[in-house]
Design a protein around this motif. Sequence first.
Motif, PDB file in Angstrom:
ATOM      1  N   ALA A 140       0.866  -1.165  -0.037  1.00 13.82           N
ATOM      2  CA  ALA A 140      -0.011   0.020   0.092  1.00 13.82           C
ATOM      3  C   ALA A 140       1.017   1.400   0.013  1.00 13.82           C
ATOM      4  O   ALA A 140       1.859   1.352   0.743  1.00 13.82           O
ATOM      5  N   VAL A 141       0.614   2.274  -0.787  1.00 11.18           N
ATOM      6  CA  VAL A 141       1.464   3.384  -0.944  1.00 11.18           C
ATOM      7  C   VAL A 141       0.634   4.516  -0.919  1.00 11.18           C
ATOM      8  O   VAL A 141      -0.421   4.677  -1.565  1.00 11.18           O
ATOM      9  N   LEU A 142       0.970   5.555   0.256  1.00 11.30           N
ATOM     10  CA  LEU A 142       0.159   6.646   0.436  1.00 11.30           C
ATOM     11  C   LEU A 142       1.361   7.945   0.025  1.00 11.30           C
ATOM     12  O   LEU A 142       2.148   7.740   0.678  1.00 11.30           O
ATOM     13  N   VAL A 143       0.904   8.743  -1.058  1.00 13.86           N
ATOM     14  CA  VAL A 143       1.696   9.621  -1.204  1.00 13.86           C
ATOM     15  C   VAL A 143       1.501  10.957  -1.625  1.00 13.86           C
ATOM     16  O   VAL A 143       0.113  11.232  -2.055  1.00 13.86           O
ATOM     17  N   VAL A 144       1.864  12.153  -0.932  1.00 16.74           N
ATOM     18  CA  VAL A 144       1.397  13.325  -0.861  1.00 16.74           C
ATOM     19  C   VAL A 144       2.363  13.881  -2.213  1.00 16.74           C
ATOM     20  O   VAL A 144       3.383  13.924  -2.359  1.00 16.74           O
ATOM     21  N   LEU A 145       1.479  14.809  -2.934  1.00 16.81           N
ATOM     22  CA  LEU A 145       1.993  15.229  -4.342  1.00 16.81           C
ATOM     23  C   LEU A 145       1.370  16.548  -4.380  1.00 16.81           C
ATOM     24  O   LEU A 145       0.381  16.970  -4.167  1.00 16.81           O
ATOM     25  N   HIS A 146       2.250  17.299  -5.271  1.00 16.09           N
ATOM     26  CA  HIS A 146       1.500  18.799  -5.670  1.00 16.09           C
ATOM     27  C   HIS A 146       1.433  18.533  -7.151  1.00 16.09           C
ATOM     28  O   HIS A 146       0.625  19.512  -7.715  1.00 16.09           O
ATOM     29  N   ASP A 147       1.992  17.785  -7.839  1.00 17.75           N
ATOM     30  CA  ASP A 147       2.019  17.609  -9.285  1.00 17.75           C
ATOM     31  C   ASP A 147       0.837  16.884  -9.659  1.00 17.75           C
ATOM     32  O   ASP A 147       0.735  15.738  -9.533  1.00 17.75           O
ATOM     33  N   LEU A 148      -0.301  17.676  -9.981  1.00 25.06           N
ATOM     34  CA  LEU A 148      -1.635  16.669 -10.435  1.00 25.06           C
ATOM     35  C   LEU A 148      -1.419  15.678 -11.650  1.00 25.06           C
ATOM     36  O   LEU A 148      -1.960  14.714 -11.517  1.00 25.06           O
ATOM     37  N   ASN A 149      -0.501  16.026 -12.516  1.00 25.03           N
ATOM     38  CA  ASN A 149      -0.328  15.366 -13.566  1.00 25.03           C
ATOM     39  C   ASN A 149       0.534  13.920 -13.180  1.00 25.03           C
ATOM     40  O   ASN A 149       0.402  12.949 -13.952  1.00 25.03           O
ATOM     41  N   LEU A 150       1.358  14.073 -12.226  1.00 30.62           N
ATOM     42  CA  LEU A 150       1.864  12.687 -11.959  1.00 30.62           C
ATOM     43  C   LEU A 150       1.151  12.042 -11.225  1.00 30.62           C
ATOM     44  O   LEU A 150       1.274  10.855 -11.328  1.00 30.62           O
ATOM     45  N   ALA A 151       0.145  12.650 -10.357  1.00 29.12           N
ATOM     46  CA  ALA A 151      -0.780  11.721  -9.785  1.00 29.12           C
ATOM     47  C   ALA A 151      -1.787  11.209 -10.849  1.00 29.12           C
ATOM     48  O   ALA A 151      -2.214   9.958 -10.572  1.00 29.12           O
ATOM     49  N   SER A 152      -2.018  11.960 -11.851  1.00 29.26           N
ATOM     50  CA  SER A 152      -3.099  11.385 -12.752  1.00 29.26           C
ATOM     51  C   SER A 152      -2.406  10.127 -13.307  1.00 29.26           C
ATOM     52  O   SER A 152      -3.157   9.008 -13.622  1.00 29.26           O
ATOM     53  N   ALA A 153      -1.103  10.216 -13.449  1.00 27.83           N
ATOM     54  CA  ALA A 153      -0.525   9.205 -14.362  1.00 27.83           C
ATOM     55  C   ALA A 153      -0.005   7.765 -13.421  1.00 27.83           C
ATOM     56  O   ALA A 153      -0.114   6.527 -13.859  1.00 27.83           O
ATOM     57  N   TYR A 154       0.084   7.912 -12.142  1.00 29.74           N
ATOM     58  CA  TYR A 154       0.765   7.021 -11.225  1.00 29.74           C
ATOM     59  C   TYR A 154      -0.454   6.679 -10.266  1.00 29.74           C
ATOM     60  O   TYR A 154      -0.278   5.322  -9.627  1.00 29.74           O
ATOM     61  N   ALA A 155      -1.428   7.232  -9.962  1.00 31.37           N
ATOM     62  CA  ALA A 155      -2.084   6.867  -8.643  1.00 31.37           C
ATOM     63  C   ALA A 155      -3.425   6.088  -9.189  1.00 31.37           C
ATOM     64  O   ALA A 155      -3.885   6.192 -10.196  1.00 31.37           O
ATOM     65  N   ASP A 156      -3.857   5.195  -8.252  1.00 26.33           N
ATOM     66  CA  ASP A 156      -5.135   4.284  -8.475  1.00 26.33           C
ATOM     67  C   ASP A 156      -6.282   5.293  -7.926  1.00 26.33           C
ATOM     68  O   ASP A 156      -7.213   5.199  -8.591  1.00 26.33           O
ATOM     69  N   ARG A 157      -6.023   5.798  -7.001  1.00 23.69           N
ATOM     70  CA  ARG A 157      -7.110   6.756  -6.366  1.00 23.69           C
ATOM     71  C   ARG A 157      -6.376   8.033  -6.162  1.00 23.69           C
ATOM     72  O   ARG A 157      -5.367   8.266  -5.664  1.00 23.69           O
ATOM     73  N   ILE A 158      -7.140   9.094  -5.877  1.00 26.87           N
ATOM     74  CA  ILE A 158      -6.755  10.472  -5.633  1.00 26.87           C
ATOM     75  C   ILE A 158      -7.537  11.079  -4.561  1.00 26.87           C
ATOM     76  O   ILE A 158      -8.868  10.947  -4.627  1.00 26.87           O
ATOM     77  N   ALA A 159      -7.079  11.382  -3.395  1.00 25.12           N
ATOM     78  CA  ALA A 159      -7.962  12.213  -2.255  1.00 25.12           C
ATOM     79  C   ALA A 159      -7.688  13.634  -2.449  1.00 25.12           C
ATOM     80  O   ALA A 159      -6.394  13.875  -2.215  1.00 25.12           O
ATOM     81  N   LEU A 160      -8.592  14.430  -2.660  1.00 25.52           N
ATOM     82  CA  LEU A 160      -8.302  15.881  -2.991  1.00 25.52           C
ATOM     83  C   LEU A 160      -8.967  16.642  -1.719  1.00 25.52           C
ATOM     84  O   LEU A 160      -9.965  16.806  -1.542  1.00 25.52           O
ATOM     85  N   LEU A 161      -7.910  17.240  -0.984  1.00 28.91           N
ATOM     86  CA  LEU A 161      -8.060  17.862   0.180  1.00 28.91           C
ATOM     87  C   LEU A 161      -8.522  19.514   0.024  1.00 28.91           C
ATOM     88  O   LEU A 161      -7.708  19.989  -0.970  1.00 28.91           O
ATOM     89  N   GLN A 162      -9.149  19.971   0.569  1.00 29.52           N
ATOM     90  CA  GLN A 162      -9.627  21.421   0.452  1.00 29.52           C
ATOM     91  C   GLN A 162     -10.028  21.913   1.905  1.00 29.52           C
ATOM     92  O   GLN A 162     -10.830  21.457   2.624  1.00 29.52           O
ATOM     93  N   GLU A 163      -8.884  22.894   2.359  1.00 29.81           N
ATOM     94  CA  GLU A 163      -9.358  23.402   3.920  1.00 29.81           C
ATOM     95  C   GLU A 163      -9.471  22.144   5.020  1.00 29.81           C
ATOM     96  O   GLU A 163     -10.460  22.547   5.651  1.00 29.81           O
ATOM     97  N   GLY A 164      -8.915  21.206   5.020  1.00 32.18           N
ATOM     98  CA  GLY A 164      -8.945  20.316   6.154  1.00 32.18           C
ATOM     99  C   GLY A 164      -9.944  19.229   5.916  1.00 32.18           C
ATOM    100  O   GLY A 164     -10.358  18.369   6.613  1.00 32.18           O
ATOM    101  N   ARG A 165     -10.647  19.306   4.811  1.00 32.23           N
ATOM    102  CA  ARG A 165     -11.656  18.220   4.249  1.00 32.23           C
ATOM    103  C   ARG A 165     -11.217  17.535   3.196  1.00 32.23           C
ATOM    104  O   ARG A 165     -10.577  18.019   2.348  1.00 32.23           O
ATOM    105  N   VAL A 166     -11.933  16.415   2.892  1.00 31.36           N
ATOM    106  CA  VAL A 166     -11.921  15.538   1.718  1.00 31.36           C
ATOM    107  C   VAL A 166     -12.865  16.132   0.442  1.00 31.36           C
ATOM    108  O   VAL A 166     -13.971  15.602   0.858  1.00 31.36           O
TER     109      VAL A 166
END
Length: 274
Positions: free
Chosen positions: A207-233
């Motif tokens: 299981a891999v949990l990774v914090v990223l700033h690059d949205l395009n890297l996340a798009s290419a490599y992640a199975d799921r994305i949790a998008l946070l905004q002001e402390g909420r998902v």
Amino acid sequence: MGLMAARHFVLPERPEPGAVVCAAEEVHLERGGRVLLDSVSLELRAGEVLALLGPNGAGKSTLLSMLSGDATPDRGSVRFGDRPLADWSLTELSRRRSVLLQDNQLLFPFTVHQVVEMGRAPWRRTPLEDDDNFAISEAIDAADIAHLGSRRVPSLSGGERARAAFARVMAGRTGVLMLDEPTAALDLGHQEAVLSIARERARAGDAVLVVLHDLNLASAYADRIALLQEGRVAACDAPERVLTAETVSSVYRTPVEVIPHPVTGHGIVVPLRH
């Protein structure tokens, strides 16, 4: 290694693909009157890369710290495996999850090889200590730092330090990787290499949990994305369902368009510029 140590060692069980390895349940955290996490629930599963995205201050690193056990919620709970995170000892956790923190300042004059060797500390006095040399060598090669082995950490560039820290985490060979901005200081080639390794580990059942700033890297490599905004998902799903122009524009407060990659079809997020 002593006989008593060998008798009492229990190899961590490998979870089934798709099994929840850790989970935050309605976690809430405030510091200095500011809400950092607001009733967040999230699951990390075996065999996936889960990327945490969001603007600065959205709570990404805080949530990773919560799931790794480095921070404790004011309210809510965190589970690791089949029991509350707080019930695990530090040694037990260190054999089950490896953590790469964002603020990874390695300023002491250790050599790169010594830094990577630290990743094997949880396995001392266990049967897996016999794997140390191979695990260290494999991690050094994967991080492309074999030529830096005898260099002292203070003499390294920021990117070289980041790769040494990543190799240390990889050398631990745990079933859960928690990586906070592992690509931040890296050039293009090493960014791709690090996330390719994360992808390979997930395919192998980790299981891999990774914090990223690059949205395009996340798009290419992640199975799921949790998008946070002001402390909420704000959204948690497959990349193509999260990284829509409407959602990204709203969360990041800047207009974007999402176009398909001409080869892979993965979404590419592009700011609308005038």
